[in-house]
Design a protein around this motif. Sequence first.
Motif, mmCIF file in Angstrom:
data_model
loop_
_atom_site.group_PDB
_atom_site.id
_atom_site.type_symbol
_atom_site.label_atom_id
_atom_site.label_comp_id
_atom_site.label_asym_id
_atom_site.label_seq_id
_atom_site.Cartn_x
_atom_site.Cartn_y
_atom_site.Cartn_z
ATOM 1 N N MET A 1 52.928 88.749 80.600
ATOM 2 C CA MET A 1 53.067 87.404 81.162
ATOM 3 C C MET A 1 52.809 87.465 82.670
ATOM 4 S SD MET A 1 56.440 84.955 81.066
ATOM 5 C CE MET A 1 56.108 83.546 80.040
ATOM 6 N N ARG A 2 51.942 86.575 83.141
ATOM 7 C CA ARG A 2 51.741 86.498 84.592
ATOM 8 C C ARG A 2 52.588 85.339 85.125
ATOM 9 N NH1 ARG A 2 45.851 87.018 87.122
ATOM 10 N NH2 ARG A 2 46.268 89.135 86.417
ATOM 11 N N ILE A 3 53.489 85.678 86.037
ATOM 12 C CA ILE A 3 54.409 84.660 86.570
ATOM 13 C C ILE A 3 54.032 84.316 88.004
ATOM 14 C CG2 ILE A 3 56.804 84.198 87.232
ATOM 15 C CD1 ILE A 3 57.770 85.626 84.859
ATOM 16 N N ALA A 4 54.037 83.029 88.299
ATOM 17 C CA ALA A 4 53.861 82.574 89.684
ATOM 18 C C ALA A 4 55.156 81.916 90.135
ATOM 19 C CB ALA A 4 52.713 81.574 89.762
ATOM 20 N N VAL A 5 55.595 82.265 91.321
ATOM 21 C CA VAL A 5 56.740 81.578 91.920
ATOM 22 C C VAL A 5 56.192 80.662 93.009
ATOM 23 C CG1 VAL A 5 58.752 81.894 93.398
ATOM 24 C CG2 VAL A 5 58.483 83.310 91.361
ATOM 25 N N ALA A 6 56.483 79.377 92.881
ATOM 26 C CA ALA A 6 55.977 78.391 93.835
ATOM 27 C C ALA A 6 57.081 78.053 94.824
ATOM 28 C CB ALA A 6 55.506 77.146 93.099
ATOM 29 N N GLN A 7 57.052 78.723 95.967
ATOM 30 C CA GLN A 7 58.029 78.385 97.008
ATOM 31 C C GLN A 7 57.595 77.058 97.647
ATOM 32 O OE1 GLN A 7 59.871 81.357 99.763
ATOM 33 N NE2 GLN A 7 58.536 80.401 101.272
ATOM 34 N N VAL A 8 58.582 76.209 97.904
ATOM 35 C CA VAL A 8 58.295 74.878 98.449
ATOM 36 C C VAL A 8 58.963 74.751 99.820
ATOM 37 C CG1 VAL A 8 58.610 72.385 98.061
ATOM 38 C CG2 VAL A 8 58.085 73.893 96.125
ATOM 39 N N GLY A 9 58.205 74.268 100.798
ATOM 40 C CA GLY A 9 58.759 74.054 102.141
ATOM 41 C C GLY A 9 59.652 72.825 102.156
ATOM 42 N N GLY A 10 60.227 72.545 103.302
ATOM 43 C CA GLY A 10 61.202 71.460 103.425
ATOM 44 C C GLY A 10 60.668 70.116 102.942
ATOM 45 N N ILE A 11 61.550 69.343 102.340
ATOM 46 C CA ILE A 11 61.209 67.975 101.906
ATOM 47 C C ILE A 11 62.075 67.030 102.733
ATOM 48 C CG2 ILE A 11 61.325 66.335 99.981
ATOM 49 C CD1 ILE A 11 60.817 68.745 98.097
ATOM 50 N N GLN A 12 61.441 66.158 103.482
ATOM 51 C CA GLN A 12 62.185 65.279 104.373
ATOM 52 C C GLN A 12 62.734 64.077 103.588
ATOM 53 O OE1 GLN A 12 62.468 67.039 107.072
ATOM 54 N NE2 GLN A 12 60.870 68.355 106.247
ATOM 55 N N LEU A 13 63.808 63.500 104.127
ATOM 56 C CA LEU A 13 64.440 62.345 103.465
ATOM 57 C C LEU A 13 63.437 61.228 103.198
ATOM 58 C CD1 LEU A 13 67.919 61.586 105.122
ATOM 59 C CD2 LEU A 13 67.397 61.666 102.675
ATOM 60 N N SER A 14 62.490 61.092 104.118
ATOM 61 C CA SER A 14 61.547 59.968 104.018
ATOM 62 C C SER A 14 60.438 60.212 103.001
ATOM 63 C CB SER A 14 60.897 59.735 105.386
ATOM 64 O OG SER A 14 60.263 60.942 105.789
ATOM 65 N N GLU A 15 60.348 61.435 102.489
ATOM 66 C CA GLU A 15 59.212 61.774 101.622
ATOM 67 C C GLU A 15 59.367 61.151 100.229
ATOM 68 O OE1 GLU A 15 58.228 65.752 102.547
ATOM 69 O OE2 GLU A 15 56.634 65.853 101.041
ATOM 70 N N THR A 16 58.311 60.582 99.697
ATOM 71 C CA THR A 16 58.399 59.947 98.371
ATOM 72 C C THR A 16 58.267 60.999 97.269
ATOM 73 O OG1 THR A 16 56.034 59.618 98.198
ATOM 74 C CG2 THR A 16 57.310 57.839 99.233
ATOM 75 N N ARG A 17 58.788 60.671 96.093
ATOM 76 C CA ARG A 17 58.639 61.536 94.909
ATOM 77 C C ARG A 17 57.166 61.845 94.652
ATOM 78 N NH1 ARG A 17 63.444 60.714 94.403
ATOM 79 N NH2 ARG A 17 64.565 60.500 92.432
ATOM 80 N N ARG A 18 56.372 60.755 94.788
ATOM 81 C CA ARG A 18 54.956 60.888 94.482
ATOM 82 C C ARG A 18 54.312 61.933 95.397
ATOM 83 N NH1 ARG A 18 51.622 56.427 91.749
ATOM 84 N NH2 ARG A 18 53.704 56.112 90.919
ATOM 85 N N ALA A 19 54.689 61.895 96.683
ATOM 86 C CA ALA A 19 54.120 62.857 97.641
ATOM 87 C C ALA A 19 54.570 64.272 97.289
ATOM 88 C CB ALA A 19 54.545 62.490 99.062
ATOM 89 N N VAL A 20 55.845 64.403 96.922
ATOM 90 C CA VAL A 20 56.359 65.738 96.566
ATOM 91 C C VAL A 20 55.631 66.268 95.337
ATOM 92 C CG1 VAL A 20 58.382 67.046 95.799
ATOM 93 C CG2 VAL A 20 58.634 65.293 97.564
ATOM 94 N N VAL A 21 55.476 65.419 94.333
ATOM 95 C CA VAL A 21 54.800 65.866 93.105
ATOM 96 C C VAL A 21 53.362 66.278 93.422
ATOM 97 C CG1 VAL A 21 53.986 65.101 90.830
ATOM 98 C CG2 VAL A 21 56.332 64.632 91.546
ATOM 99 N N GLY A 22 52.744 65.605 94.380
ATOM 100 C CA GLY A 22 51.401 66.010 94.822
ATOM 101 C C GLY A 22 51.409 67.436 95.366
ATOM 102 N N ARG A 23 52.437 67.750 96.138
ATOM 103 C CA ARG A 23 52.547 69.119 96.680
ATOM 104 C C ARG A 23 52.744 70.126 95.552
ATOM 105 N NH1 ARG A 23 57.111 68.557 101.294
ATOM 106 N NH2 ARG A 23 57.029 70.828 101.098
ATOM 107 N N LEU A 24 53.587 69.757 94.577
ATOM 108 C CA LEU A 24 53.854 70.678 93.456
ATOM 109 C C LEU A 24 52.586 70.869 92.621
ATOM 110 C CD1 LEU A 24 57.350 69.393 92.221
ATOM 111 C CD2 LEU A 24 56.828 70.998 94.065
ATOM 112 N N ALA A 25 51.832 69.774 92.457
ATOM 113 C CA ALA A 25 50.599 69.859 91.669
ATOM 114 C C ALA A 25 49.616 70.821 92.336
ATOM 115 C CB ALA A 25 49.994 68.467 91.526
ATOM 116 N N ASN A 26 49.579 70.759 93.641
ATOM 117 C CA ASN A 26 48.695 71.658 94.395
ATOM 118 C C ASN A 26 49.075 73.123 94.135
ATOM 119 O OD1 ASN A 26 46.856 72.529 96.232
ATOM 120 N ND2 ASN A 26 48.161 72.135 98.014
ATOM 121 N N LEU A 27 50.372 73.391 94.149
ATOM 122 C CA LEU A 27 50.833 74.771 93.881
ATOM 123 C C LEU A 27 50.524 75.165 92.434
ATOM 124 C CD1 LEU A 27 54.178 74.456 95.829
ATOM 125 C CD2 LEU A 27 52.484 76.253 96.265
#
Length: 321
Positions: free
Chosen positions: A1-27
């Motif tokens: 099994m090849r495992i990737a760990v996606a570390q995520v940088g800070g998420i600001q209070l003002s950031e929308t779910r949609r924007a965060v999911v965009g970052r996760l999708a990129n990872l």
Amino acid sequence: MRIAVAQVGGIQLSETRRAVVGRLANLLEQAADQRADLVVFPELTLTTFFPRYWYDDAAEADRFFERSMPGDDVAPLFELAADRGVAFYLGYAEIDPRGRRFNTSILVDRSGRIVGKYRKIHLPGHAERLDDVPAQHAEKRYFEVGDLGFGVFDVDGVKVGMCLCNDRRWPEVYRCLSLQGAEVVVLGYNTPVFVPGWQEEPHAKMFTHLLSLQAGAYQNSVWVAAAAKCGYEDGHHMIGGSAIVAPSGEIVAKARSEGEELIVADVDLGLSEIYRTSVFNFAAHRRPEHYRLIVDRVGRGEPVPVSFDQPPVTTAARRDA
Ligand code: CDT
């Protein structure tokens, strides 16, 4: 099994779910490009680490919770994972149909189906508001103790156990998972540098984090993959140190930054056998009849009397007499 760990940088209070999911999708795209089978995202991945804030009306924090999974904002991540054929682990705040609130993680298989769920059991911090501190750690206010136990789930024929953040510091967690045959333990975390009442020196925070992963992996012959949400969230600092640890306890991949970063390792499940069949052959060597205190007692208490044969005292003075 090849495992990737996606570390995520800070998420600001003002950031929308949609924007965060965009970052996760990129990872997740990066992980798929590297032919990873499973991507591990952090704890409470979709929002800022909100237990640092005090809301007099706890319901004000409901905007950080998910009522369905996937909801509209998160569905694109599920679709992408299914499209690219990658499984993933994701931590988020959950309000269940009974209205109960949990710090939750799920395992989603490569077809986009939820195949496992965990609700955090070791909730650190406090339930009351603390005065004169730069941040709260009010997990005990916003979440109930998880009610699903420590489960192990099948992901592409691999037995995967889950936990969340503070759980990684408790040896009982890895043991409960390895007793069910877990081969890989996945977890996400948010570890603030400042936690009220946590006196540990800043430099020790990275040490004790890695120590916990390494000890858990070695003593239970499992792989451990841990993903941080880290860096600065509205000025609040959290440690990085996302890592993949082998059953030898050795770190085979570790993040270098405190921002978005993907680390990848080929997890040789056969490596566990070296330990499972020798020093940590549980069936041959464990002595549960001597471990009663672990379940009977919660806090530290008095020593339990031990009776043993005592030879007569023969001091030089007695002999001479
Ligand atoms: N999120 C979380 O559980 N954080 C804790 C902070 C330390 S509480 C003493 C952790 O174990 O990293």
